[in-house]
Design a protein around this motif. Structure first.
Motif, PDB file in Angstrom:
ATOM      1  N   GLY A 141       0.805  -1.215   0.000  1.00  0.00           N
ATOM      2  CA  GLY A 141       0.000   0.000   0.000  1.00  0.00           C
ATOM      3  C   GLY A 141       0.838   1.265   0.000  1.00  0.00           C
ATOM      4  O   GLY A 141       2.063   1.218  -0.097  1.00  0.00           O
ATOM      5  N   PRO A 142       0.180   2.426   0.124  1.00  0.00           N
ATOM      6  CA  PRO A 142       0.894   3.712   0.080  1.00  0.00           C
ATOM      7  C   PRO A 142       2.036   3.777   1.086  1.00  0.00           C
ATOM      8  O   PRO A 142       1.893   3.399   2.242  1.00  0.00           O
ATOM      9  N   THR A 143       3.171   4.233   0.620  1.00  0.00           N
ATOM     10  CA  THR A 143       4.370   4.373   1.443  1.00  0.00           C
ATOM     11  C   THR A 143       4.868   5.807   1.329  1.00  0.00           C
ATOM     12  O   THR A 143       5.160   6.271   0.226  1.00  0.00           O
ATOM     13  N   ARG A 144       4.948   6.514   2.428  1.00  0.00           N
ATOM     14  CA  ARG A 144       5.435   7.885   2.412  1.00  0.00           C
ATOM     15  C   ARG A 144       6.952   7.922   2.517  1.00  0.00           C
ATOM     16  O   ARG A 144       7.574   6.968   2.985  1.00  0.00           O
ATOM     17  N   ALA A 145       7.540   9.015   2.108  1.00  0.00           N
ATOM     18  CA  ALA A 145       8.988   9.157   2.213  1.00  0.00           C
ATOM     19  C   ALA A 145       9.449   9.006   3.659  1.00  0.00           C
ATOM     20  O   ALA A 145      10.500   8.429   3.927  1.00  0.00           O
ATOM     21  N   VAL A 146       8.643   9.506   4.601  1.00  0.00           N
ATOM     22  CA  VAL A 146       9.035   9.410   6.009  1.00  0.00           C
ATOM     23  C   VAL A 146       8.902   7.992   6.543  1.00  0.00           C
ATOM     24  O   VAL A 146       9.354   7.703   7.651  1.00  0.00           O
ATOM     25  N   ASP A 147       8.284   7.099   5.773  1.00  0.00           N
ATOM     26  CA  ASP A 147       8.161   5.703   6.193  1.00  0.00           C
ATOM     27  C   ASP A 147       9.365   4.857   5.783  1.00  0.00           C
ATOM     28  O   ASP A 147       9.555   3.744   6.296  1.00  0.00           O
ATOM     29  N   VAL A 148      10.154   5.359   4.846  1.00  0.00           N
ATOM     30  CA  VAL A 148      11.273   4.569   4.331  1.00  0.00           C
ATOM     31  C   VAL A 148      12.311   4.309   5.419  1.00  0.00           C
ATOM     32  O   VAL A 148      12.920   3.240   5.479  1.00  0.00           O
ATOM     33  N   TYR A 149      12.506   5.285   6.304  1.00  0.00           N
ATOM     34  CA  TYR A 149      13.497   5.123   7.373  1.00  0.00           C
ATOM     35  C   TYR A 149      13.197   3.902   8.234  1.00  0.00           C
ATOM     36  O   TYR A 149      14.088   3.101   8.547  1.00  0.00           O
ATOM     37  N   ASN A 150      11.948   3.716   8.622  1.00  0.00           N
ATOM     38  CA  ASN A 150      11.580   2.556   9.434  1.00  0.00           C
ATOM     39  C   ASN A 150      11.803   1.248   8.681  1.00  0.00           C
ATOM     40  O   ASN A 150      12.204   0.233   9.273  1.00  0.00           O
ATOM     41  N   LEU A 152      14.106   0.746   6.341  1.00  0.00           N
ATOM     42  CA  LEU A 152      15.550   0.518   6.313  1.00  0.00           C
ATOM     43  C   LEU A 152      16.046   0.008   7.662  1.00  0.00           C
ATOM     44  O   LEU A 152      16.878  -0.910   7.725  1.00  0.00           O
ATOM     45  N   ALA A 153      15.518   0.582   8.749  1.00  0.00           N
ATOM     46  CA  ALA A 153      15.925   0.131  10.083  1.00  0.00           C
ATOM     47  C   ALA A 153      15.544  -1.326  10.301  1.00  0.00           C
ATOM     48  O   ALA A 153      16.313  -2.112  10.864  1.00  0.00           O
ATOM     49  N   ALA A 154      14.349  -1.698   9.837  1.00  0.00           N
ATOM     50  CA  ALA A 154      13.912  -3.082   9.999  1.00  0.00           C
ATOM     51  C   ALA A 154      14.781  -4.035   9.190  1.00  0.00           C
ATOM     52  O   ALA A 154      15.147  -5.119   9.654  1.00  0.00           O
ATOM     53  N   THR A 159      17.364  -0.549  15.882  1.00  0.00           N
ATOM     54  CA  THR A 159      16.231   0.145  16.487  1.00  0.00           C
ATOM     55  C   THR A 159      16.192   1.582  15.977  1.00  0.00           C
ATOM     56  O   THR A 159      17.152   2.328  16.181  1.00  0.00           O
ATOM     57  N   PRO A 160      15.124   1.985  15.326  1.00  0.00           N
ATOM     58  CA  PRO A 160      15.060   3.346  14.785  1.00  0.00           C
ATOM     59  C   PRO A 160      14.851   4.376  15.886  1.00  0.00           C
ATOM     60  O   PRO A 160      14.258   4.086  16.926  1.00  0.00           O
ATOM     61  N   ALA A 161      15.334   5.577  15.642  1.00  0.00           N
ATOM     62  CA  ALA A 161      15.062   6.685  16.547  1.00  0.00           C
ATOM     63  C   ALA A 161      13.603   7.096  16.378  1.00  0.00           C
ATOM     64  O   ALA A 161      12.931   6.710  15.409  1.00  0.00           O
ATOM     65  N   THR A 162      13.090   7.862  17.312  1.00  0.00           N
ATOM     66  CA  THR A 162      11.727   8.382  17.194  1.00  0.00           C
ATOM     67  C   THR A 162      11.615   9.186  15.910  1.00  0.00           C
ATOM     68  O   THR A 162      12.473  10.014  15.602  1.00  0.00           O
ATOM     69  N   ASN A 163      10.560   8.948  15.146  1.00  0.00           N
ATOM     70  CA  ASN A 163      10.411   9.628  13.862  1.00  0.00           C
ATOM     71  C   ASN A 163       8.945   9.768  13.503  1.00  0.00           C
ATOM     72  O   ASN A 163       8.061   9.288  14.216  1.00  0.00           O
ATOM     73  N   SER A 164       8.687  10.434  12.374  1.00  0.00           N
ATOM     74  CA  SER A 164       7.316  10.716  11.943  1.00  0.00           C
ATOM     75  C   SER A 164       6.710   9.617  11.088  1.00  0.00           C
ATOM     76  O   SER A 164       5.558   9.733  10.662  1.00  0.00           O
ATOM     77  N   GLY A 165       7.462   8.565  10.817  1.00  0.00           N
ATOM     78  CA  GLY A 165       6.955   7.487   9.980  1.00  0.00           C
ATOM     79  C   GLY A 165       6.027   6.553  10.719  1.00  0.00           C
ATOM     80  O   GLY A 165       5.956   6.547  11.953  1.00  0.00           O
ATOM     81  N   ASP A 166       5.307   5.755   9.968  1.00  0.00           N
ATOM     82  CA  ASP A 166       4.377   4.776  10.515  1.00  0.00           C
ATOM     83  C   ASP A 166       5.042   3.396  10.488  1.00  0.00           C
ATOM     84  O   ASP A 166       5.294   2.850   9.411  1.00  0.00           O
ATOM     85  N   VAL A 181      12.266  -5.020  15.934  1.00  0.00           N
ATOM     86  CA  VAL A 181      12.386  -3.606  16.248  1.00  0.00           C
ATOM     87  C   VAL A 181      11.080  -2.900  15.924  1.00  0.00           C
ATOM     88  O   VAL A 181      10.325  -3.324  15.059  1.00  0.00           O
ATOM     89  N   THR A 182      10.820  -1.830  16.627  1.00  0.00           N
ATOM     90  CA  THR A 182       9.630  -1.031  16.369  1.00  0.00           C
ATOM     91  C   THR A 182      10.015   0.436  16.415  1.00  0.00           C
ATOM     92  O   THR A 182      10.918   0.823  17.146  1.00  0.00           O
ATOM     93  N   ALA A 183       9.334   1.252  15.626  1.00  0.00           N
ATOM     94  CA  ALA A 183       9.804   2.613  15.430  1.00  0.00           C
ATOM     95  C   ALA A 183       9.310   3.613  16.464  1.00  0.00           C
ATOM     96  O   ALA A 183      10.049   4.449  16.905  1.00  0.00           O
ATOM     97  N   LYS A 184       8.041   3.523  16.866  1.00  0.00           N
ATOM     98  CA  LYS A 184       7.494   4.586  17.692  1.00  0.00           C
ATOM     99  C   LYS A 184       8.114   4.618  19.081  1.00  0.00           C
ATOM    100  O   LYS A 184       8.436   5.674  19.606  1.00  0.00           O
TER     101      LYS A 184
END
Length: 225
Positions: A141-150, A152-154, A159-166, A181-184
């Motif tokens: 489904g739809p993937t935003r640019a801010v979602d790519v970081y999570n 890549l981390a996965a 473990t990703p830092a706190t970010n605006s991605g889902d 790992v989980t992003a939020k």
């Protein structure tokens, strides 16, 4: 190894018969412009208030102008100290110019342009993925640019830092498992690393670029469509 191929934006067709001329609505000499098209941003000079400029330019059916503090909150423009006080968006496929400039540089207003509202489909780019955990040739489904970081981390199992991605987007790409790992919250969670994945097409989202993902069938080559 995992490979992700993505674009930062799409493109919209523009033409000489779809141009908004600022001079038709106010004295362009009263604008100290920062950007012109398809986003016009400027400082009104002496004799013109921001309110007067917004009212005048909004007479065009193909412009949406507002003082920066009145911009939608999802755009994160309202309080930025380096932005001018007035920002206007052109409709998809429309350009903004002054008549004198347009007369000398008409070639700039033909072909394609980007920078329109991120929800417009023509602004959507592409995102494709391939690798051990990105197999199966399925669409995501739809993937935003801010979602790519999570994502890549996965894939890197960090473990990703706190970010605006889902973080749910990374889960969808990886078939429901992000490998612990989980992003939020940044907390680890139990999940098995899957052997299937997604490839796809993308686009711009509310200041994060929303992307639709389409994937080829493995093991065939990556294809855009």
């Amino acid at each position: 190894m995992h490979v992700l191929i993505t674009a930062d934006h799409g493109m919209a067709n523009i033409s000489l018969d779809r141009v908004v001329f600022v001079d038709d609505y106010l004295n362009a000499q009263q604008l100290q412009t920062v950007t012109w098209t398809p986003v016009l941003s400027f400082y009104p000079t002496e004799g013109l208030s921001a309110e007067e400029a917004v009212t005048a330019l909004n007479q065009s059916p193909h412009l949406r102008c507002a003082k920066k503090e009145d911009r939608p909150p999802d755009q994160h423009l309202s309080n930025h100290p380096r932005l001018p006080p007035v920002i206007c968006d052109a409709d998809e496929g429309w350009s903004i110019s002054g008549r004198e400039w347009f007369g000398d540089y008409q070639d700039l207003y033909q072909g394609g342009a980007h920078g329109y509202d991120p929800v417009v489909e023509s602004m959507h780019g592409v995102i494709l993925g391939r690798g051990p955990r990105l197999s199966g040739g399925r669409a995501v489904g739809p993937t935003r640019a801010v979602d790519v970081y999570n994502l890549l981390a996965a894939l890197l199992q960090i473990t990703p830092a706190t970010n605006s991605g889902d973080p749910a987007v990374a889960e969808e790409w990886l078939g429901g498992a992000t490998g612990g790992v989980t992003a939020k919250t940044g907390r680890a969670r139990a999940s098995a690393a899957p052997a299937s994945v997604a490839h796809g097409a993308a686009g711009e989202a509310p200041r994060g670029r929303r992307r639709r993902v389409v994937a080829p069938r493995a093991p065939g080559p990556l294809m855009l469509r």
